[in-house]
Design an enzyme around this catalytic site. Structure first.
Site, PDB file in Angstrom:
ATOM      1  N   GLU A 169      19.868 -34.203 111.855  1.00 49.30           N
ATOM      2  CA  GLU A 169      20.353 -33.252 110.862  1.00 49.30           C
ATOM      3  C   GLU A 169      21.356 -33.918 109.926  1.00 49.30           C
ATOM      4  OE1 GLU A 169      20.002 -29.275 113.688  1.00 49.30           O
ATOM      5  OE2 GLU A 169      21.965 -29.887 112.939  1.00 49.30           O
TER       6      GLU A 169
ATOM      7  N   CYS B  28      31.489 -28.120 111.596  1.00 53.06           N
ATOM      8  CA  CYS B  28      32.007 -29.161 112.471  1.00 53.06           C
ATOM      9  C   CYS B  28      31.783 -28.804 113.936  1.00 53.06           C
ATOM     10  CB  CYS B  28      33.506 -29.331 112.206  1.00 53.06           C
ATOM     11  SG  CYS B  28      34.274 -30.636 113.170  1.00 53.06           S
TER      12      CYS B  28
END
Length: 351
Positions: A93, A338
């Site tokens: 990703e 994150c």
């Protein structure tokens, strides 16, 4: 193996010149092909109009410019996440994130991660392998092309904070950055790169010499060894004192500031005492460091919760002369925030 074509994306321009010379072609042809791919974003050799058919035939017999396949794209209001299928079937990703200054890329460096941080989805799958140089480069190349297709400007910056520990794939990372930085190619400045590490001390020192213009971000997340070891097993090898010493040396070599990343987890590391310890820990280098405070992003496999004390924590640091900001929330709806990126993400929800 003999007969297998080489991936063009694995080579710096200087290496390509040598490779082209070995197959009987002039070095300037390597420059031409490099520019066609990295500046004009072509997908086939036949689109390269200033290269003869004879030379194209020779090049295509030895090199492949086949790109990774985009198998899915997930979007929310600020973030676009690409799922790339690699030649061996693995999925990685990469995200393009919109800020006021433009788009910033968040790229991966490994398939899975062996660091085992207890709050990060990327480590739920152990490292299968390092990404090749070209697999790192292509993330920037392909995502840039997607921006240009929509009449948007290319990435303003790139962080290596996706899946994997960048410094655990150090040599490939350094080479990939040099390719992306090349003026004949994508030409992203060295200052636009941020290299993130959970604390591989020897590589922190190495990068000070190898890539002194790049930005360094160290994932800290705790202020004492006992807690940090529980959250981040790498602390068994490199204690907090080692990290601070490496940061000091990095600063002395590069004259750059260092960013420390601190994810706030409710009732774990978000107390006032933690803030006080952080101020004390960073006091010797407070003129050359910055703290990015990150709200914990929920991952279904973990029981941790996001802190309710984020603004108070940041304010305390500022009052005590530690430069600090809260990271803006981006990509939460599509598992691009994150600590949420992973290699087995299959959810198709798009907004």
């Amino acid at each position: 193996m003999e007969g297998i074509k080489k991936s063009f994306y694995n080579y710096t321009l200087s290496e390509l010149k040598k490779e082209f010379s070995n197959i009987g072609l002039k070095s300037f042809i390597a420059e031409q092909v490099f520019e066609w791919i990295y500046k004009k974003y072509v997908d086939s050799f036949t689109e390269m109009k200033n290269i003869s058919k004879e030379n194209i035939k020779i090049i295509s017999e030895h090199f492949s410019i086949e790109k990774m396949e985009i198998v899915d794209v997930l979007e929310d209001e600020t973030t676009k996440k690409f799922l790339f299928k690699l030649y061996d079937g693995n999925i990685i990703e990469m995200a393009n994130i919109l800020f006021e200054f433009g788009y910033s890329g968040c790229a991966s460096t490994q398939i899975g991660c062996n660091m085992g941080c207890k709050f990060c989805a990327s480590g739920l799958t152990k490292k299968k392998r390092n990404l090749e140089v070209g697999e790192i480069v292509q993330q920037i190349l392909i995502s840039n092309k997607e921006l240009i297709k929509k009449n948007l400007k290319q990435l303003k910056s790139t962080s290596f904070m996706g899946i994997g520990e960048p410094f655990d794939n150090y040599d490939n990372l350094v080479k990939a950055i040099k390719i992306i930085n090349d003026p004949k190619g994508i030409n992203l400045s060295m200052r636009s790169f941020t290299l993130s590490t959970c604390g591989l001390v020897n590589k922190i020192i190495a990068v000070a010499t190898d890539l002194p213009q790049c930005n360094l971000a160290i994932s800290l997340h705790a202020t004492n060894d006992n807690l940090r070891t529980k959250l981040m097993p790498i602390n068994k090898a490199y204690k907090i004192a080692d990290l601070i010493a490496a940061a000091k040396k990095y600063i002395s070599i590069t004259n750059n500031d260092v960013t420390f990343q601190y994810t706030l987890i409710r009732d774990v590391n978000d107390y006032e005492e933690d803030a006080k310890e952080l101020v004390k820990l960073l006091d010797p280098i407070k003129k050359n460091c910055h703290v990015t405070v990150i709200e914990f992003n929920q991952v279904e496999e973990f029981d941790f919760k996001s802190s309710k004390n984020t603004s108070v924590f940041v304010d305390y640091l500022k009052r005590n002369r530690i430069s600090a900001t809260q990271r803006l929330k981006r990509g939460n709806k599509i598992a691009a925030a994150c600590g949420t990126m992973r290699i087995n993400y299959t959810k198709k929800t798009k907004t």
